[in-house]
Write a protein that holds these residues in place. Structure first.
Motif, PDB file in Angstrom:
ATOM      1  N   THR A  99      -4.183   5.879   6.832  1.00 33.04           N
ATOM      2  CA  THR A  99      -4.880   4.709   6.298  1.00 33.04           C
ATOM      3  C   THR A  99      -5.897   5.135   5.239  1.00 33.04           C
ATOM      4  O   THR A  99      -5.970   4.548   4.156  1.00 33.04           O
ATOM      5  CB  THR A  99      -5.609   3.962   7.435  1.00 33.04           C
ATOM      6  OG1 THR A  99      -4.707   3.832   8.527  1.00 33.04           O
ATOM      7  CG2 THR A  99      -6.076   2.602   6.987  1.00 33.04           C
ATOM      8  N   ALA A 100      -6.674   6.169   5.577  1.00 33.27           N
ATOM      9  CA  ALA A 100      -7.696   6.636   4.640  1.00 33.27           C
ATOM     10  C   ALA A 100      -7.048   7.077   3.334  1.00 33.27           C
ATOM     11  O   ALA A 100      -7.490   6.710   2.240  1.00 33.27           O
ATOM     12  CB  ALA A 100      -8.476   7.797   5.256  1.00 33.27           C
ATOM     13  N   LEU A 101      -5.950   7.832   3.461  1.00 30.90           N
ATOM     14  CA  LEU A 101      -5.247   8.321   2.282  1.00 30.90           C
ATOM     15  C   LEU A 101      -4.729   7.143   1.448  1.00 30.90           C
ATOM     16  O   LEU A 101      -4.852   7.140   0.213  1.00 30.90           O
ATOM     17  CB  LEU A 101      -4.084   9.218   2.714  1.00 30.90           C
ATOM     18  CG  LEU A 101      -3.379  10.007   1.606  1.00 30.90           C
ATOM     19  CD1 LEU A 101      -4.362  10.952   0.939  1.00 30.90           C
ATOM     20  CD2 LEU A 101      -2.192  10.777   2.173  1.00 30.90           C
ATOM     21  N   ALA A 102      -4.172   6.159   2.142  1.00 32.65           N
ATOM     22  CA  ALA A 102      -3.636   4.995   1.438  1.00 32.65           C
ATOM     23  C   ALA A 102      -4.744   4.291   0.671  1.00 32.65           C
ATOM     24  O   ALA A 102      -4.560   3.869  -0.485  1.00 32.65           O
ATOM     25  CB  ALA A 102      -2.977   4.037   2.430  1.00 32.65           C
ATOM     26  N   VAL A 103      -5.921   4.169   1.301  1.00 32.05           N
ATOM     27  CA  VAL A 103      -7.042   3.516   0.619  1.00 32.05           C
ATOM     28  C   VAL A 103      -7.449   4.304  -0.616  1.00 32.05           C
ATOM     29  O   VAL A 103      -7.682   3.742  -1.694  1.00 32.05           O
ATOM     30  CB  VAL A 103      -8.235   3.348   1.591  1.00 32.05           C
ATOM     31  CG1 VAL A 103      -9.475   2.885   0.843  1.00 32.05           C
ATOM     32  CG2 VAL A 103      -7.886   2.359   2.688  1.00 32.05           C
ATOM     33  N   VAL A 104      -7.508   5.641  -0.451  1.00 29.84           N
ATOM     34  CA  VAL A 104      -7.892   6.486  -1.590  1.00 29.84           C
ATOM     35  C   VAL A 104      -6.898   6.319  -2.732  1.00 29.84           C
ATOM     36  O   VAL A 104      -7.276   6.111  -3.890  1.00 29.84           O
ATOM     37  CB  VAL A 104      -7.966   7.971  -1.143  1.00 29.84           C
ATOM     38  CG1 VAL A 104      -8.103   8.875  -2.364  1.00 29.84           C
ATOM     39  CG2 VAL A 104      -9.123   8.167  -0.186  1.00 29.84           C
ATOM     40  N   ILE A 105      -5.599   6.349  -2.395  1.00 28.31           N
ATOM     41  CA  ILE A 105      -4.574   6.197  -3.431  1.00 28.31           C
ATOM     42  C   ILE A 105      -4.701   4.824  -4.086  1.00 28.31           C
ATOM     43  O   ILE A 105      -4.621   4.681  -5.304  1.00 28.31           O
ATOM     44  CB  ILE A 105      -3.168   6.372  -2.807  1.00 28.31           C
ATOM     45  CG1 ILE A 105      -2.994   7.810  -2.342  1.00 28.31           C
ATOM     46  CG2 ILE A 105      -2.087   6.000  -3.805  1.00 28.31           C
ATOM     47  CD1 ILE A 105      -1.690   8.054  -1.613  1.00 28.31           C
ATOM     48  N   TRP A 106      -4.912   3.818  -3.252  1.00 30.69           N
ATOM     49  CA  TRP A 106      -5.025   2.443  -3.750  1.00 30.69           C
ATOM     50  C   TRP A 106      -6.145   2.340  -4.776  1.00 30.69           C
ATOM     51  O   TRP A 106      -5.977   1.773  -5.855  1.00 30.69           O
ATOM     52  CB  TRP A 106      -5.281   1.509  -2.570  1.00 30.69           C
ATOM     53  CG  TRP A 106      -5.343   0.069  -2.950  1.00 30.69           C
ATOM     54  CD1 TRP A 106      -6.452  -0.682  -3.136  1.00 30.69           C
ATOM     55  CD2 TRP A 106      -4.239  -0.784  -3.200  1.00 30.69           C
ATOM     56  NE1 TRP A 106      -6.105  -1.953  -3.478  1.00 30.69           N
ATOM     57  CE2 TRP A 106      -4.754  -2.043  -3.536  1.00 30.69           C
ATOM     58  CE3 TRP A 106      -2.844  -0.598  -3.176  1.00 30.69           C
ATOM     59  CZ2 TRP A 106      -3.941  -3.132  -3.837  1.00 30.69           C
ATOM     60  CZ3 TRP A 106      -2.038  -1.686  -3.476  1.00 30.69           C
ATOM     61  CH2 TRP A 106      -2.583  -2.927  -3.805  1.00 30.69           C
ATOM     62  N   ARG A 107      -7.290   2.940  -4.440  1.00 32.86           N
ATOM     63  CA  ARG A 107      -8.437   2.868  -5.361  1.00 32.86           C
ATOM     64  C   ARG A 107      -8.175   3.714  -6.593  1.00 32.86           C
ATOM     65  O   ARG A 107      -8.493   3.324  -7.714  1.00 32.86           O
ATOM     66  CB  ARG A 107      -9.698   3.379  -4.653  1.00 32.86           C
ATOM     67  CG  ARG A 107     -10.074   2.527  -3.445  1.00 32.86           C
ATOM     68  CD  ARG A 107     -11.514   2.049  -3.528  1.00 32.86           C
ATOM     69  NE  ARG A 107     -11.763   1.008  -2.551  1.00 32.86           N
ATOM     70  CZ  ARG A 107     -12.422   1.198  -1.412  1.00 32.86           C
ATOM     71  NH1 ARG A 107     -12.926   2.390  -1.127  1.00 32.86           N
ATOM     72  NH2 ARG A 107     -12.606   0.201  -0.581  1.00 32.86           N
ATOM     73  N   GLY A 108      -7.591   4.908  -6.371  1.00 35.29           N
ATOM     74  CA  GLY A 108      -7.432   5.853  -7.467  1.00 35.29           C
ATOM     75  C   GLY A 108      -6.431   5.403  -8.503  1.00 35.29           C
ATOM     76  O   GLY A 108      -6.589   5.682  -9.691  1.00 35.29           O
ATOM     77  N   LEU A 109      -5.395   4.694  -8.086  1.00 32.23           N
ATOM     78  CA  LEU A 109      -4.329   4.335  -9.014  1.00 32.23           C
ATOM     79  C   LEU A 109      -4.439   2.889  -9.489  1.00 32.23           C
ATOM     80  O   LEU A 109      -3.427   2.248  -9.766  1.00 32.23           O
ATOM     81  CB  LEU A 109      -2.964   4.547  -8.352  1.00 32.23           C
ATOM     82  CG  LEU A 109      -2.551   5.996  -8.119  1.00 32.23           C
ATOM     83  CD1 LEU A 109      -1.238   6.058  -7.363  1.00 32.23           C
ATOM     84  CD2 LEU A 109      -2.416   6.733  -9.440  1.00 32.23           C
ATOM     85  N   SER A 110      -5.667   2.379  -9.567  1.00 36.84           N
ATOM     86  CA  SER A 110      -5.789   0.953  -9.883  1.00 36.84           C
ATOM     87  C   SER A 110      -5.213   0.619 -11.254  1.00 36.84           C
ATOM     88  O   SER A 110      -4.886  -0.520 -11.537  1.00 36.84           O
ATOM     89  CB  SER A 110      -7.257   0.519  -9.802  1.00 36.84           C
ATOM     90  OG  SER A 110      -8.019   1.336 -10.646  1.00 36.84           O
ATOM     91  N   GLY A 111      -5.047   1.641 -12.129  1.00 37.14           N
ATOM     92  CA  GLY A 111      -4.531   1.372 -13.463  1.00 37.14           C
ATOM     93  C   GLY A 111      -3.034   1.134 -13.496  1.00 37.14           C
ATOM     94  O   GLY A 111      -2.521   0.544 -14.436  1.00 37.14           O
ATOM     95  N   ASN A 112      -2.317   1.582 -12.477  1.00 38.35           N
ATOM     96  CA  ASN A 112      -0.864   1.527 -12.533  1.00 38.35           C
ATOM     97  C   ASN A 112      -0.315   0.808 -11.296  1.00 38.35           C
ATOM     98  O   ASN A 112      -0.028   1.423 -10.287  1.00 38.35           O
ATOM     99  CB  ASN A 112      -0.332   2.965 -12.590  1.00 38.35           C
ATOM    100  CG  ASN A 112       1.159   2.984 -12.887  1.00 38.35           C
ATOM    101  OD1 ASN A 112       1.852   1.995 -12.652  1.00 38.35           O
ATOM    102  ND2 ASN A 112       1.634   4.097 -13.390  1.00 38.35           N
ATOM    103  N   PRO A 113      -0.189  -0.504 -11.376  1.00 42.17           N
ATOM    104  CA  PRO A 113       0.137  -1.279 -10.176  1.00 42.17           C
ATOM    105  C   PRO A 113       1.454  -0.877  -9.517  1.00 42.17           C
ATOM    106  O   PRO A 113       1.549  -0.829  -8.291  1.00 42.17           O
ATOM    107  CB  PRO A 113       0.196  -2.717 -10.678  1.00 42.17           C
ATOM    108  CG  PRO A 113       0.071  -2.680 -12.146  1.00 42.17           C
ATOM    109  CD  PRO A 113      -0.359  -1.333 -12.568  1.00 42.17           C
ATOM    110  N   LEU A 114       2.464  -0.549 -10.321  1.00 38.26           N
ATOM    111  CA  LEU A 114       3.771  -0.234  -9.733  1.00 38.26           C
ATOM    112  C   LEU A 114       3.707   1.087  -8.969  1.00 38.26           C
ATOM    113  O   LEU A 114       4.071   1.167  -7.793  1.00 38.26           O
ATOM    114  CB  LEU A 114       4.829  -0.172 -10.832  1.00 38.26           C
ATOM    115  CG  LEU A 114       6.258  -0.065 -10.309  1.00 38.26           C
ATOM    116  CD1 LEU A 114       6.649  -1.347  -9.579  1.00 38.26           C
ATOM    117  CD2 LEU A 114       7.229   0.227 -11.435  1.00 38.26           C
ATOM    118  N   LEU A 115       3.179   2.112  -9.653  1.00 33.50           N
ATOM    119  CA  LEU A 115       3.064   3.427  -9.017  1.00 33.50           C
ATOM    120  C   LEU A 115       2.195   3.330  -7.769  1.00 33.50           C
ATOM    121  O   LEU A 115       2.487   3.914  -6.726  1.00 33.50           O
ATOM    122  CB  LEU A 115       2.449   4.419 -10.019  1.00 33.50           C
ATOM    123  CG  LEU A 115       2.324   5.863  -9.522  1.00 33.50           C
ATOM    124  CD1 LEU A 115       3.703   6.452  -9.299  1.00 33.50           C
ATOM    125  CD2 LEU A 115       1.530   6.698 -10.509  1.00 33.50           C
TER     126      LEU A 115
END
Lengths: 438, 337, 236
Positions: A99-115
């Motif tokens: 979950t934590a990792l998913a949140v980090v990825i979610w925040r980090g990749l905010s520029g690329n919605p598909l990825l």
């Protein structure tokens, strides 16, 4: 005011009549369930009557409260902990890390919605598959421990009354994310989301046997009152029984039910007092202002979404307390017994019939509707039996009559609900303030 | 090579065709949800019960037809029975609207009030269904059970994996395609359909344009009745009729309608397919399929099943949560607050 | 007697009356504009003409026929065309479908009317198969007017047609409205932008507290120092 007194007196008379005409243990059983229904109805009334929110997940809060009783007060199963506890903890930490990792990825990749979507989904899938590696053997091992009587982790072995508080916390903890999620959206979304979460809670409780034995039920939960057999052995009970001229068993049963009633009444009074304080506090006035005219309240700078969230969480906590009390009264946790009709919609009928927005009304509604719910079957069965004797045994009408009363209750409840909504939307005891929610 | 073919056959029989069939059933239900929401502006909690009642009526009509020796040969007789059930359901819906919803429309009641009333309708319908047909399940499929049976296909192809296509599955997909084509033709090409969309889009302007609101509401309920009976009967043919299972369709139908955007018919169909395939894919045991596609050394040991099938309804909820987090208006919807 | 005449209107939304005896009239081929300060009852007066308001006194006649007792739909049937201020198109329907909805009450062929509207608003012809929700603000207003014209009304009522559009688009809209009037329709509009509207108006009604304060030709009102100072502000 006189109307309120009159209606309450009539309700009391009805319960007394059951005691005199049917039996006192039955009257007290109905009373106890009425008291629990009152607690749940008060919770729903905070949401609907005070805040104007439609929550269709009452069943979930009640079940979560019930689970609290198992987790707090059932005796721990040490063998299960030793065999599966460690692996379960590993699985849980993997899920947390995922979950934590998913949140980090979610925040980090905010520029690329598909990825971002693909990455979060892949992380989630990987995490679940990895956790299963420990989770599945752990639960299998736990469920194998003394499967006939245990097969689950057990509880903490703490006093059962404490579990009522925990039940309230469980109810609130489940409500908060749902409230956040749907805050500021059309009310339909809250309704659908609450409906969904309560179904899922039930699915978890039915299927995760390691948690609370699933549909195998947890029986023999500790109770805050003495056991009937102990009372029957006590001298003073025997004396009382002789003095009343009742069978010893009935006397003990009545005493136990009275003790439960005392507990429930105490909880009810605390909740009632707290709600009464709240509704006279600025918070309560603000809630009513928001309910009666959301636009105006918003224009005045009130944070409507936040107030709604508060009312939703508070109401769910109260329902959770009610759910815990119910499981305590039953002495067992039966995951299969939770049905939305009984635990969500029936409570709604109580609130609507009693008079929403007004706690006195909700209390009366809970008493009345539970009474009707119980007695409708009795009355229906009697009517059907009387009517059926006039017909041939294989007459289809007779067969329908014999099967009917239990089903007719649903029709009756639905009918009461829509008739009150249609012709008397303010309920039996209308709120004192001018405008009911329209 | 034959491994890949076997793997594809396995996925087609176990995932693709069941997914399309279930998605079609959901779509017919979700179209009803979205029509009610679009035109009448509330989410009907009685909708699943409507599907159930429509199916119960169909079963009774089917039994009556069979009693008169009527049969459709290889096709289930219920296809005729449901034609009789549709007008009855339409009358029931319209009568309910007249007795209840119309009043609340007139006083311009809040959406919550409509939902509570629909919950009351749900309770009543639930009781009526129990009285009519009992609480037990009923299998009412007659005719040929399979179009392509496991045995027949294996003998014909010589492959290890069979292709299985049930009659009810193909029937579901065919009927759903026809029904949605008909619905879109009605909404897009007829004046009544256009008026209905206009009324859903902008009620005041529609009234000014001369749309008769009572007629639109009646038409909506007729469409909802047809869709509900189709969805309920096809689901029942496919999975057997059990009244209580239908209650559990409410969440997937709502989720599908929300995913697509409440009020959008095309969204309801896309949303239904998303929900159906996610449900199946997340509760599907991928072990066998992966064993066919991956080299022997990489074949998985575990079942490769993410969620046990008991949690398939949790998938709809999960999708719902994601949509509410990311795009509350849904794929094709307008943001409505 | 004017073609459309609403006289002595008194009424409101249930509370205290908003209209206190105002009179509005307009003839075929003419443009009448209702102006006035905020809360003067301009839009309310227009709603009263359309029948969306319960009047306690006053009457509305169209071509000499008393239509006071008709509901809005009946008045539209009788020949009124109305363009609301906001939400005046069906955003989910295409431009063409919007125009078809406008003609819902007609039983005869609508082809000729469609051609006229496409000639008046060429942009609508270009975008006929696009959803109205994708149009720009000015295009939407054109569509809204086109939709109202589909019933072939004898009177066109416009509630602030230029609200929220850019000055260029506003000039274009006023130009179209003038052309509509020259085709023989009576045009009655409520305008926030009083100066621009009075430029093209044959008659101007200045309302204050639901009653007529000044009435005159658009030019007269524009040139009258008192109305300029009181109601047109410094914006002229």
């Amino acid at each position: 005011m006189s109307r309120t007194v009159l209606l309450y007196a009539a309700m009391a008379a009805a319960l007394l009549a059951v005691g005199l005409l049917q039996s006192w243990p039955l009257a007290l059983t109905i009373l106890n369930l009425c008291l629990i229904s009152v607690v749940m109805a008060l919770g729903v009334n905070v949401q609907w009557g005070v805040a104007g929110m439609f929550n269709v997940g009452t069943m979930g809060s009640a079940a979560a409260g019930g689970l609290a009783v198992v987790l707090v007060s059932a005796p721990p199963v040490r063998a299960a902990w030793t065999t599966g506890g460690g692996r379960l903890a590993i699985a849980a930490s993997i899920l947390l890390a995922t979950t934590a990792l998913a949140v980090v990825i979610w925040r980090g990749l905010s520029g690329n919605p598909l990825l971002r979507g693909v990455a979060v989904a892949a992380t989630g899938l990987g995490g679940v598959l990895l956790a299963q590696h420990w989770f599945l053997p752990a639960t299998a091992a736990i469920e194998a421990v003394d499967a006939a009587s245990a097969g689950y982790l057990g509880g903490l072995g703490l006093p059962v009354a404490l579990s009522w508080v925990v039940g309230g916390i469980f109810g609130a903890a489940l409500a908060w994310p749902i409230g956040r999620l749907t805050a500021g959206l059309r009310s339909d979304y809250l309704a659908v989301a609450t409906f969904g979460i309560s179904e899922i809670i039930l699915a978890v409780l039915r299927n995760e046997e390691w948690l609370a034995r699933g549909v195998k039920n947890v029986t023999g939960l500790p109770r805050p009152v003495p056991y009937e057999t102990d009372l029957q052995a006590a001298i003073w009970v025997q004396d009382l029984s002789a003095w009343l001229g009742w069978p010893l068993r009935d006397t003990a049963s009545v005493l136990v039910k009275l003790a439960y009633a005392a507990w429930f009444l105490a909880v009810l009074l605390v909740i009632w007092w707290a709600l009464d304080r709240l509704s006279h506090a600025p918070w309560g006035r603000m809630m009513r202002a928001i309910r009666d005219n959301e636009e105006a309240a918003r224009a005045m700078g009130k944070d409507v979404a936040r107030r709604h969230l508060q009312a939703f969480v508070l109401g769910s906590a109260i329902v959770g307390i009610g759910g815990a009390m119910l499981v305590t009264l039953d002495g067992q946790f039966t995951a299969g017994s939770y049905q939305p009709l009984r635990f969500t919609f029936l409570i709604w009928v109580m609130v609507i019939v009693g008079g929403s927005g007004n706690h006195r009304g909700a209390i009366l509604g809970a008493f009345l509707i539970w009474f009707v719910w119980v007695q409708a079957e009795t009355a229906g069965l009697w009517l059907a039996a009387t009517g059926a004797t006039l017909l041939a045994p294989d007459n289809p009408i007779r067969l329908a009559l014999e099967a009917g009363p239990a089903q007719l209750r649903y029709v009756l409840m639905g009918l009461i609900l829509v008739l009150v909504m249609r012709f008397s939307p303010r309920g039996l005891i209308p709120e004192a303030t001018p405008e009911p929610p329209k | 090579m034959s491994d890949v073919l076997n793997g594809l056959l396995h996925l087609t029989s176990m995932l693709v065709i069941p997914g399309l069939a279930y998605g079609s059933q959901l779509a017919l239900g979700a179209l009803g949800v979205t029509l009610i929401f679009g035109v009448l502006r509330f989410s009907s909690f009685a909708h699943a019960e409507g599907l159930s009642l429509g199916t119960a009526l169909t079963i009774l009509f089917t039994i009556w037809l069979q009693g008169h020796g009527v049969s459709l040969g290889v096709l289930p007789t219920a296809l005729l029975g449901m034609l009789l059930a549709m007008p009855v359901m339409a009358l029931i819906f319209i009568a309910t609207d007249r007795a209840l919803y119309r009043h609340f429309r007139r006083i311009n009641a809040r959406a919550e009030v409509f939902m509570i009333v629909s919950a009351g309708v749900m309770l009543m319908m639930n009781g009526v269904i129990r009285l009519m047909i009992g609480a037990d399940g009923r299998d009412f499929e007659d005719g040929a059970r399979f179009i392509v049976s496991a045995r027949g296909f294996r003998d014909w192809s010589g492959l290890a994996e069979p292709l299985v296509i049930k009659t009810s599955q193909m029937l579901t997909i065919a009927v759903a395609v026809l029904a949605t084509a008909g619905l879109f033709w009605f909404l897009g090409r007829t004046q009544a359909g256009r008026s209905m969309r206009a009324y859903a889009d902008n009620r005041n302007l529609a009234l000014l344009s001369g749309v008769d609101p009572d007629r639109i509401v009646r038409l909506t309920w007729v469409l909802v009745a047809v869709l509900s009976v189709l969805a309920g009967v096809l689901f029942g043919l496919d999975k057997g009729y059990r009244p209580f299972v239908y209650q559990q369709l409410l969440l997937p139908m709502f989720a599908a309608a929300v995913v697509g955007g409440l009020g959008s018919p095309i969204g309801a169909i896309v949303g239904s397919m998303i929900v159906a395939f996610s449900e199946l894919a997340l509760t599907f045991a991928w072990k066998k399929a992966l064993a066919y596609f991956l080299p022997a050394a990489m074949a998985p040991e575990s079942m490769m099943q993410l969620l046990s099938t008991e949690y398939k309804f949790a998938v709809s909820f999960l999708i719902l949560v994601v949509v509410l987090l990311v795009r509350p208006a849904g794929l094709y919807g307008k943001v409505s607050r | 007697m004017s073609f459309l005449k609403a006289e002595g209107l008194v009424g409101g939304y249930g509370g205290p009356p908003i209209l206190n005896g105002c009179t509005i009239e307009v003839d075929r081929g003419q443009i009448a504009v209702i102006v006035g300060p905020n809360g003067a009852g301009k839009s309310t007066a227009m709603k009263a003409v359309l029948g969306m308001l319960r009047l306690t006194a006053g009457r509305v006649t169209l071509d000499g026929r008393d239509i006071t007792s008709l509901a809005p739909q009946g008045r539209i049937r009788a020949g009124l065309g109305f363009v609301p201020q906001t939400e005046n198109v069906f955003t989910g329907l295409t431009v063409f479908e919007n125009l078809q909805m406008g003609a819902l009450l007609r039983k005869d062929s609508i082809e000729a009317t469609l051609d006229e509207i496409y000639a008046l608003f060429p942009i609508l012809a270009d975008k006929r198969h696009q959803p109205a929700g994708q149009l720009s603000g000015g295009q939407r207003q054109q569509l809204a007017v086109g939709r109202a014209l589909m019933t072939q009304p004898s009177v066109l009522l416009l509630d602030e047609p230029t609200a929220g559009v850019s000055p260029n688009v506003m000039d274009e809209l006023f130009d179209k409205i003038t052309r509509i009037a020259t085709q023989g329709l009576a045009v009655l509009m409520v305008e926030q932008n009083a100066a621009g509207a009075l430029e093209i108006a044959d008659t101007g009604f200045v309302l204050v507290q639901g009653a007529n304060r000044f009435t005159g030709t658009g030019r007269d009102l524009l040139n009258d120092p008192e109305t300029r100072r009181s109601f047109l502000g410094g914006r002229v």
